[in-house]
Each structure stands twice: as structure tokens, then as C-alpha cells.
Design a protein around this motif. Structure first.
Motif, PDB file in Angstrom:
ATOM      1  N   GLY A 216     -65.388  22.231  -2.901  1.00 33.82           N
ATOM      2  CA  GLY A 216     -65.130  23.440  -2.141  1.00 33.82           C
ATOM      3  C   GLY A 216     -64.292  23.146  -0.907  1.00 33.82           C
ATOM      4  O   GLY A 216     -64.680  22.327  -0.068  1.00 33.82           O
ATOM      5  N   SER A 217     -63.156  23.795  -0.775  1.00 32.32           N
ATOM      6  CA  SER A 217     -62.224  23.441   0.300  1.00 32.32           C
ATOM      7  C   SER A 217     -62.680  23.927   1.663  1.00 32.32           C
ATOM      8  O   SER A 217     -62.054  23.599   2.674  1.00 32.32           O
ATOM      9  N   ALA A 218     -63.774  24.700   1.738  1.00 30.43           N
ATOM     10  CA  ALA A 218     -64.253  25.185   3.033  1.00 30.43           C
ATOM     11  C   ALA A 218     -65.046  24.130   3.798  1.00 30.43           C
ATOM     12  O   ALA A 218     -65.344  24.324   4.975  1.00 30.43           O
ATOM     13  N   SER A 219     -65.412  23.020   3.160  1.00 28.64           N
ATOM     14  CA  SER A 219     -66.067  21.932   3.889  1.00 28.64           C
ATOM     15  C   SER A 219     -65.105  21.364   4.923  1.00 28.64           C
ATOM     16  O   SER A 219     -63.894  21.320   4.693  1.00 28.64           O
ATOM     17  N   ARG A 220     -65.654  20.921   6.048  1.00 28.82           N
ATOM     18  CA  ARG A 220     -64.820  20.388   7.121  1.00 28.82           C
ATOM     19  C   ARG A 220     -65.488  19.167   7.773  1.00 28.82           C
ATOM     20  O   ARG A 220     -66.683  19.192   8.078  1.00 28.82           O
TER      21      ARG A 220
ATOM     22  N   ASN B 171     -55.706  19.789  -4.139  1.00 29.91           N
ATOM     23  CA  ASN B 171     -54.289  20.118  -4.091  1.00 29.91           C
ATOM     24  C   ASN B 171     -53.783  20.043  -2.657  1.00 29.91           C
ATOM     25  O   ASN B 171     -54.292  20.728  -1.764  1.00 29.91           O
ATOM     26  N   PHE B 172     -52.787  19.193  -2.423  1.00 24.85           N
ATOM     27  CA  PHE B 172     -52.160  18.994  -1.113  1.00 24.85           C
ATOM     28  C   PHE B 172     -53.170  18.567  -0.033  1.00 24.85           C
ATOM     29  O   PHE B 172     -52.993  18.849   1.145  1.00 24.85           O
ATOM     30  N   VAL B 173     -54.195  17.856  -0.475  1.00 21.66           N
ATOM     31  CA  VAL B 173     -55.175  17.233   0.420  1.00 21.66           C
ATOM     32  C   VAL B 173     -55.481  15.851  -0.133  1.00 21.66           C
ATOM     33  O   VAL B 173     -55.737  15.700  -1.329  1.00 21.66           O
ATOM     34  N   SER B 174     -55.443  14.838   0.722  1.00 18.76           N
ATOM     35  CA  SER B 174     -55.790  13.484   0.310  1.00 18.76           C
ATOM     36  C   SER B 174     -56.574  12.816   1.428  1.00 18.76           C
ATOM     37  O   SER B 174     -56.187  12.876   2.599  1.00 18.76           O
ATOM     38  N   ALA B 175     -57.698  12.199   1.079  1.00 20.52           N
ATOM     39  CA  ALA B 175     -58.573  11.578   2.072  1.00 20.52           C
ATOM     40  C   ALA B 175     -58.984  10.190   1.598  1.00 20.52           C
ATOM     41  O   ALA B 175     -59.064   9.928   0.395  1.00 20.52           O
ATOM     42  N   LEU B 176     -59.234   9.314   2.544  1.00 21.58           N
ATOM     43  CA  LEU B 176     -59.678   7.955   2.245  1.00 21.58           C
ATOM     44  C   LEU B 176     -60.477   7.456   3.444  1.00 21.58           C
ATOM     45  O   LEU B 176     -60.043   7.610   4.589  1.00 21.58           O
TER      46      LEU B 176
ATOM     47  N   ARG C 259     -50.283  25.291   2.417  1.00 22.33           N
ATOM     48  CA  ARG C 259     -49.628  25.220   1.115  1.00 22.33           C
ATOM     49  C   ARG C 259     -50.659  25.297  -0.002  1.00 22.33           C
ATOM     50  O   ARG C 259     -50.437  25.959  -1.028  1.00 22.33           O
ATOM     51  N   ARG C 260     -51.796  24.643   0.188  1.00 20.09           N
ATOM     52  CA  ARG C 260     -52.868  24.698  -0.797  1.00 20.09           C
ATOM     53  C   ARG C 260     -53.394  26.122  -0.963  1.00 20.09           C
ATOM     54  O   ARG C 260     -53.550  26.624  -2.083  1.00 20.09           O
ATOM     55  N   ASP C 261     -53.669  26.789   0.154  1.00 23.81           N
ATOM     56  CA  ASP C 261     -54.257  28.129   0.100  1.00 23.81           C
ATOM     57  C   ASP C 261     -53.317  29.155  -0.510  1.00 23.81           C
ATOM     58  O   ASP C 261     -53.768  30.191  -1.023  1.00 23.81           O
ATOM     59  N   ALA C 262     -52.013  28.900  -0.459  1.00 25.10           N
ATOM     60  CA  ALA C 262     -51.030  29.853  -0.982  1.00 25.10           C
ATOM     61  C   ALA C 262     -50.844  29.748  -2.491  1.00 25.10           C
ATOM     62  O   ALA C 262     -50.156  30.587  -3.085  1.00 25.10           O
ATOM     63  N   LEU C 263     -51.458  28.751  -3.147  1.00 24.93           N
ATOM     64  CA  LEU C 263     -51.251  28.568  -4.582  1.00 24.93           C
ATOM     65  C   LEU C 263     -51.879  29.700  -5.387  1.00 24.93           C
ATOM     66  O   LEU C 263     -53.063  30.016  -5.198  1.00 24.93           O
ATOM     67  N   PRO C 264     -51.147  30.309  -6.314  1.00 27.70           N
ATOM     68  CA  PRO C 264     -51.779  31.251  -7.242  1.00 27.70           C
ATOM     69  C   PRO C 264     -52.684  30.494  -8.211  1.00 27.70           C
ATOM     70  O   PRO C 264     -52.490  29.293  -8.452  1.00 27.70           O
TER      71      PRO C 264
ATOM     72  N   ARG D  37     -53.073  26.138  -9.947  1.00 31.18           N
ATOM     73  CA  ARG D  37     -54.011  25.265  -9.240  1.00 31.18           C
ATOM     74  C   ARG D  37     -54.393  24.002 -10.012  1.00 31.18           C
ATOM     75  O   ARG D  37     -54.783  23.015  -9.415  1.00 31.18           O
ATOM     76  N   GLU D  38     -54.301  24.031 -11.339  1.00 30.05           N
ATOM     77  CA  GLU D  38     -54.648  22.816 -12.080  1.00 30.05           C
ATOM     78  C   GLU D  38     -53.562  21.760 -11.936  1.00 30.05           C
ATOM     79  O   GLU D  38     -53.851  20.568 -11.852  1.00 30.05           O
ATOM     80  N   SER D  39     -52.307  22.184 -11.878  1.00 27.89           N
ATOM     81  CA  SER D  39     -51.203  21.239 -11.756  1.00 27.89           C
ATOM     82  C   SER D  39     -50.073  21.912 -10.986  1.00 27.89           C
ATOM     83  O   SER D  39     -49.084  22.357 -11.567  1.00 27.89           O
TER      84      SER D  39
END
Length: 494
Positions: free
Chosen positions: A374-378, A428-433, A456-461, A465-467
Motif C-alpha cells: 500500500g503506497s500510503a505507508s510512510r 512503480n517509480f519508488v525504490s528503497a533499500l 508520477r506513480r499516482d498519475a498512472l492509469p 500499473r502492472e508495467s
């Protein structure tokens, strides 16, 4: 207890690396500049003299992208370098490192999930005088082969049928229809969750050309057993898009797939939305192969009770978490997190883990789930590094993936003396390490890197979103930047 016929690592490796519907696009965009060459002898190039800002600019992640990081001394917690360290970012699957700590604390390293077959009456001449119950405890790692062993264990007790019903109980965990509502309907990494799970709650869909069009099959394949599945149904439709549609009716999963997307043939795993029905049907089929006749599975609402006839245990929690962190299995993170919290739903469970992290480590993380899907985690880079620093004695580091530094092509440099133990995360358009840098001598470092273009991620239809277009290339540049930063820090601060 029935022993497992195949290791979970073999199952995970084969299942998670199985054939996809279509190959992911390669890194089609050209790199921002020619990659630095890797010197002979497996050493990384000298990056200590290159500023982090120059490396970030090279990566060309986008004008709106955030590059946030912290690197600190592992022994003292002293911050050596930071950038945008207080910006709250989506942690993606790095959240699973926090979930592992939470589960170890609440459940203990030796905790095991147990799946049982119970009988409400005695066995007389091979017939259970009452109901047969398949009772789950939320095991996210249960596979078809183990379920087949469970049926064999029932047959070994001489059971051939029952006078009553075949019941399934899945209330050990609260039902979760899908981990995230943001994901495309067909992605297997966003399954349902319940107290009964099988094959990561995914069904195998295979298609082949046939004389009259297409031949399709849905099954719950393992290594030794390949039972057909009826509750998941597929129809090939003459269209180009959307590739998949999904509907549910009468506890069944009804899919359609676009004929124009099928090519010559192939296979992929699809999510299951009625896990208890799926597990019950597969167990009924496997029991029939053992000469046991069971009626169609029915759900049991009340707390189960009865004589245990057969059972299968998961591996210990430490091994479950090691595989979860290595293969980044979302359902495992959610199941262990839900079991650890005892919350009534996933949102409440994420909130409980957030409260625990705040009380334990003094951080302000916000988790909406346990997998990071879930992208709402911060989480901020500062807070993630602080968690890893304070958790050094918790047993997390041995569970993280151990690897050397990587070259410009993303390949691990063989026999590199500096080791990295870390958890990665990708949306999508997020990378963490985040994790540890361990040199052969000198001081150990702790780091957290969060990169993301959330606008950019939030604007994806949904259809993209899969690719998403440009997504693989963006991810390649982001990962390259992360490894450049690690090489730079290993040269500058060790």
C-alpha cells in the motif's frame, strides 16, 4: 505431524520465478551517461571523490523525484551523511524488515503455524462418525504438496469417509479481500488473505493453441501434485484490451482474458479471492486420490473443536521470515503481521505495528499494511536507519539478504570484500533499500535510501500499473544510484 516433502525454498524459488504472462520490458531507455567501468579484480571504482548530488543528478529520476538517505555509524548511531532525511516516503517492501522485527517480538522465533484435520466423532471402520474439519491458523507458506501429505496422513489413520460434512475454518486471521486496492486485478502479488492459504493464494493459469481456438487450464500445481481447480474459471474473449477482467459469483473466481494478448501459449499465476474455498476444493481432490470421499467443502463460522487426525506445521518463524525477506512475499508479511497484532482488519493491524514501532524505537512511521504494497505507508530515511540501528541485537540482520557491492550493470561483484545485508523495496517509480554495509575491516555502517517520484506513480492509469511505460528504466537508474551511493560510503567512511 506430517513432514514436508519438499523445502519451502524450493517451492518459493520455483513458484515466484515461474513464467509470467509476458516478459517485463527491459531497461529500454539509454542510461544518463556511460556507466563507470569496473576495474579488474572485482573492485568498485573510486566514488569517494564524487559528490552524492552529482550521482543523483546523473540518475535523472525526474524533477519531482525525491532522493532521501541516511548513513550512520553502526556502533554509535552517529549520522555521517544525510539528504532529505526527514521526508516521509513510501517504504515499499523495506516495510517487511519492520514486520519481521514486530513478528519476532510478538510471536517469538520458534513460532509455527499449524494446519489440522479434526473429526467431531470417532472413526469406526474407516468412517468418521460426524464432521471432518480442515482448520487453518493462517499459514502463508502452505503448498499443495504439503496439503497432499496432510491427506495422506488422514488416509494413514484409516479414514475413508464421514457421516457428516466436510468443513473449513479460516477465521484464525481476519479476511482480507486484497492487500491493496491500487493494484491491477490480475497481479499475483496482491492476493486475498485468510486463516487458510495455499500457494500464496494463487492459482496457475495455462493456455495453449487448440484447433477450435484455445485450451485453458486452472490448477493448484505443486511439485508432486497438480490438482485441477474448478472454483477459478477462465474464458477467452475476442478482444485486445483489457487483458483481464474479474468477477466473483457464488464463491467462485470468474476471469476473462483477451485473446489478442495470449500469443502462442504460456502460463502465469493469478490471485485467488476465495482462499478457503480454494483450499477446501484442493484438499477434497487430494483426499479423493488417497481413497477418501469428502463432501463439498462448507465454511465453519464457530470456533472448531474435535479430535486431531492429522496436521502439518510450518517451519519456524525465523525461517519463514528469512524467506519472506529474500523473496519479498507479500502474503507472508501480511499473515505474520496480522497474527502478531491480533487486529480485526489489515488497517488496524498496520496501525498496531505503527504504534509498536513508535513505542519501541521512538519513530513516527505510518504503516497501512505489513508488506509495503500500500503506497500510503510512510517512513523517513532517518527513522528507518534508527530502527535498524536500535534493532542490531534483535536477530534481524542474519535474516537479511547478504550480497556484495554491484557493478554498473547491476550484477553482484564476485568475491567483493565489502558485504551488504539489506532489504530492498519496489513500487512503480519508488525504490528503497536499507540495511548494513560490512567491510572486511573498519567500521560497519547502517543506511536507508528512499527514492521516489510519487506524483508520477499516482498519475498512472490502472491499465499501466502492472508495467508502466518507462518504469523499468527508471527502476534501473534508481537501483544503480543506490549501489553507487553504497560504494561511495564504503570508500568514504569505513
Amino acid at each position: 505431524m506430517i513432514s514436508k516433502g519438499i523445502s519451502r525454498r524450493q517451492i518459493l524459488g520455483g513458484l515466484l520465478a515461474g513464467a509470467a504472462f509476458s516478459a517485463s520490458p527491459g531497461f529500454a531507455e539509454a542510461p544518463a551517461r556511460s556507466p563507470r567501468p569496473v576495474p579488474r579484480g572485482g573492485q568498485t571504482p573510486a566514488l569517494a571523490a564524487t559528490s552524492a548530488e552529482a550521482l543523483i543528478a546523473e540518475a535523472k529520476l525526474g524533477a519531482a523525484a525525491v532522493a532521501s538517505y541516511v548513513v550512520m555509524d553502526a556502533a554509535t548511531g552517529t549520522v555521517l551523511e544525510q539528504r532529505e532525511a526527514q521526508v516521509a516516503m513510501p517504504p515499499a517492501s523495506v516495510a517487511k524488515a519492520v514486520t519481521a522485527l514486530y513478528a519476532l517480538t510478538r510471536l517469538g522465533p520458534d513460532f509455527r503455524f499449524r494446519t489440522r484435520v479434526l473429526a467431531t466423532g470417532p472413526v469406526v471402520a474407516g468412517v468418521v462418525q460426524g464432521d471432518i474439519l480442515l482448520v487453518g491458523s493462517g499459514d502463508p507458506t502452505l503448498q499443495t504438496d504439503q496439503l497432499g501429505d496432510l491427506a495422506a496422513g488422514l488416509a494413514a489413520r484409516g479414514v475413508r469417509s464421514a457421516t457428516g460434512r466436510f468443513l473449513t475454518w479460516d477465521r484464525a486471521l481476519p479476511p482480507v479481500l486484497r492487500i491493496s486496492d491500487e493494484q491491477p486485478v490480475q497481479v499475483g502479488y496482491n492476493p486475498s488473505i485468510s486463516g487458510l492459504n495455499l500457494n500464496f493464494n494463487r492459482v496457475h493459469f495455462e493456455w495453449k493453441r487448440a484447433n477450435d481456438g484455445w485450451s485453458t487450464a486452472m490448477d493448484a500445481r505443486g511439485t508432486r501434485f497438480v490438482p485441477a481447480v474448478r472454483m477459478a474459471r477462465m474464458q477467452v474473449v475476442a478482444r485486445e484490451t483489457p487483458v483481464f477482467t474479474y468477477q466473483t459469483a457464488d464463491a467462485a473466481d470468474d476471469w476473462t482474458v483477451a485473446a489478442g494478448a495470449l500469443g502462442k501459449g504460456g502460463s502465469r499465476w493469478l490471485p485467488v479471492r476465495h482462499p478457503a474455498v480454494y483450499v477446501g476444493e484442493v484438499f477434497q481432490t487430494l483426499a479423493k486420490a488417497q481413497g477418501i470421499t469428502l463432501s463439498a467443502p462448507q465454511p465453519l463460522q464457530a470456533e472448531p473443536s474435535g479430535q486431531e487426525l492429522a496436521a502439518v506445521d510450518s517451519e519456524a518463524l525465523t525461517e519463514i521470515l528469512r524467506d519472506m525477506l529474500r523473496f519479498s512475499t507479500n502474503i507472508t508479511a501480511e499473515a505474520v503481521g496480522l497474527r502478531a497484532s491480533g487486529a480485526a482488519d489489515l488497517a488496524g493491524s498496520g496501525a498496531a505495528m505503527s504504534d509498536w514501532a513508535r513505542a519501541t524505537y521512538g519513530v513516527g512511521c505510518r504503516f497501512v499494511d505489513h508488506s509495503g504494497l500500500g503506497s500510503a505507508s510512510r517512513v523517513t530515511a532517518q527513522d528507518m536507519a534508527q530502527i535498524i540501528h536500535q534493532a542490531r541485537a534483535s536477530g534481524l540482520q542474519p535474516l537479511l539478504r547478504d550480497m556484495g557491492l554491484r557493478d554498473a550493470k547491476g550484477k553482484e561483484i564476485a568475491n567483493h570484500p565489502t558485504r551488504v545485508t539489506a532489504k530492498s523495496g519496489t513500487l512503480n517509480f519508488v525504490s528503497a533499500l536499507a540495511g548494513h554495509i560490512r567491510p572486511p575491516q573498519g567500521r560497519e555502517l547502517i543506511f536507508a535510501i528512499f527514492l521516489g517520484d510519487t506524483a508520477r506513480r499516482d498519475a498512472l492509469p490502472e491499465a499501466e500499473r502492472e508495467s508502466p511505460p518507462g518504469g523499468a528504466a527508471w527502476l534501473g537508474r534508481a537501483r544503480h544510484l543506490q549501489w553507487q551511493l553504497l560504494a561511495r560510503w564504503s570508500q568514504s567512511y569505513v
